[in-house]
Scaffold this active site. Structure first.
Site, PDB file in Angstrom:
ATOM      1  N   GLU A 147       0.832  -1.208   0.000  1.00  0.00           N
ATOM      2  CA  GLU A 147       0.000   0.000   0.000  1.00  0.00           C
ATOM      3  C   GLU A 147       0.863   1.254   0.000  1.00  0.00           C
ATOM      4  OE1 GLU A 147      -2.995   2.359   3.009  1.00  0.00           O
ATOM      5  OE2 GLU A 147      -3.038   0.165   3.045  1.00  0.00           O
ATOM      6  N   THR A 185      -3.431   2.682   5.711  1.00  0.00           N
ATOM      7  CA  THR A 185      -4.768   2.503   6.295  1.00  0.00           C
ATOM      8  C   THR A 185      -4.839   1.417   7.354  1.00  0.00           C
ATOM      9  OG1 THR A 185      -5.441   0.939   4.566  1.00  0.00           O
ATOM     10  CG2 THR A 185      -5.865   3.286   4.158  1.00  0.00           C
TER      11      THR A 185
END
Length: 344
Positions: A147, A185
C-alpha cells in the site's frame, strides 16, 4: 457451518460467562472488511466473465487461504505486471498500485480490473493533491508494504516515509517547510496518533486529512481487541503473517495487558500458549475468512475450551460497489458485494 452458527453464550452481569473455566470469547467485529469482500468478489467475477486464467498482481488480499482458494478456481498470482501475457486480464490487488504500474500494464495492453480498496484510493487522491500544492508528503507507514509503495509512487520525489516518532525527529526539513501527512490505512490507531502529534509539534505549515486515514475496519477491530485484552488471559488473532492489520491487532492486545499471538490457522496453534489461560479471546484480521476462526474454535474445543461467548461490538454494514465493467453482459447489472465471507 455459517459464520453465525458457532454455539455461543452471553456473559453474566459481571462480564464473565456463567462457567468461566476454559472459555472462548469471540470479538465483534472480526474478519472480512468491505474492501476485502469487494476485492475477492472482483476476482471471482472476473473468472466468471473471462474464464481462467485471470492474472492478479500480488496477493489480492494478504491471506494465504484466500489466495489458495482463488488459485484453485483459476487465478494466477504474479509479482509484476511484466509477468502477465500481453492482452490478458489483470486484476490489481486491494492494496493499490503506483502510476508506474498502470503505465506498465497499459504498455502490455492488459485488460485491467482495479480492485484497490476505495479507502486506499482516497489516500492516493490526497497524495496527488498535496503534490500539486508543492508540499512534501510525509507518509506514515511501513516502507516495504504494498500500500505504501503504491501511494509513494504518486509523487516519489516529494514523498518521505516515516514509521516512528524517532523518524520524525530525524527529518532534515526546516520547521516552516510546507508539508502534508498521510497514513497507511492498516496501522495501529494509537501509535499513528503519536506519530502525527510529533509531526504537528515539529512543523508549523502542516496539513492532513480531515479525519483519520486508518480504515474503519482496522480501527473497529483494534478496539474490539482492546476489549478482549481487558477480560481474557490470552488473545489469539487469526491472520496471515504478512497481514499488516492482523499484526497490529496482536500488538494492540499486548499493549493492553494480554498475552497475544498471531495464528495463521488452527494447525499453527502452539498449545504451550494455553498453559495458564482459562479464558481466550479470539479475533481475526480484515482479510481472514471466518472458516479459519471456526477451525481454531474447533481445535480449542478438543483442548477443553467448549464455552464460546460472543462479545458485544460495533455492527458493520459498509458495502463497496463492484466496478461497472463487471456488469452482466445481458442484464447490465453489477453483482452485489456480499456482506459476509459467504463466497469462500
Amino acid at each position: 457451518m455459517s459464520a453465525t452458527s458457532l454455539p455461543t453464550s452471553r456473559p453474566d452481569a459481571g462480564g464473565r460467562a456463567p462457567d468461566s473455566a476454559k472459555r472462548i470469547v469471540l470479538a465483534q467485529p472480526r474478519g472480512f472488511c468491505a474492501g476485502v469482500r469487494r476485492a475477492i468478489g472482483i476476482v471471482e467475477r472476473a473468472l466468471d466473465l473471462h474464464g481462467a486464467p485471470v492474472y492478479v498482481r500480488k496477493e489480492i488480499v494478504h491471506n494465504h487461504h484466500i489466495v489458495a482458494e482463488l488459485e484453485m478456481r483459476g487465478a494466477r498470482f504474479v509479482d509484476s505486471e511484466d509477468e502477465v501475457p500481453e492482452g490478458a486480464v489483470c486484476v490489481f490487488s486491494a492494496h493499490g498500485v503506483s502510476p508506474a504500474v498502470r503505465t506498465g500494464a497499459a504498455s502490455r495492453r492488459l485488460e485491467v480490473i482495479d480492485a484497490t480498496c476505495p479507502l486506499v484510493a482516497k489516500v492516493h487522491q490526497a497524495a496527488v493533491r498535496y503534490a500539486r500544492d508543492e508540499r512534501t508528503i510525509l507518509l506514515v507507514g511501513h516502507a516495504d508494504h504494498e500500500e505504501v509503495e503504491g501511494v509513494r509512487g504518486e509523487a516519489p520525489d516529494r514523498t518521505i516515509v516515516v514509521e516512528t516518532e524517532e523518524d520524525v525527529e530525524r527529518l532534515g526539513l526546516p520547521a516552516d517547510a510546507p508539508v502534508a501527512y498521510l497514513t497507511q490505512t492498516t496501522l495501529s490507531f494509537d501509535e499513528t496518533s503519536r506519530v502525527i502529534d510529533a509531526l504537528h509539534h515539529k512543523f508549523t505549515d502542516i496539513v492532513g486529512p480531515a479525519g483519520s486515514d486508518i480504515c474503519y475496519a482496522s480501527e473497529n477491530r483494534q478496539n474490539a481487541v482492546k476489549a478482549l485484552a481487558r477480560r481474557n488471559d490470552l488473545v489469539l488473532v487469526v491472520g496471515s503473517c504478512n497481514s499488516s492489520n492482523s499484526i497490529r491487532m496482536v500488538e494492540v492486545a499486548r499493549e493492553h495487558g494480554s498475552a497475544a499471538y498471531l495464528v495463521p490457522d488452527a494447525g499453527q496453534l502452539d498449545e504451550r500458549w494455553l498453559a495458564s489461560a482459562s479464558s481466550i479471546g479470539i479475533s481475526s484480521g480484515a482479510s481472514a475468512p471466518e472458516i479459519l476462526v471456526r477451525g481454531l474454535v474447533e481445535r480449542l474445543a478438543t483442548l477443553g475450551y467448549t464455552d464460546v461467548e460472543l462479545d458485544e461490538g460495533i455492527p458493520e454494514d459498509v458495502v463497496f460497489s463492484m466496478p461497472a465493467r463487471l456488469a452482466d453482459p445481458l442484464t447490465g447489472r453489477v453483482p452485489r458485494t456480499p456482506l459476509a465471507d459467504e463466497a469462500l
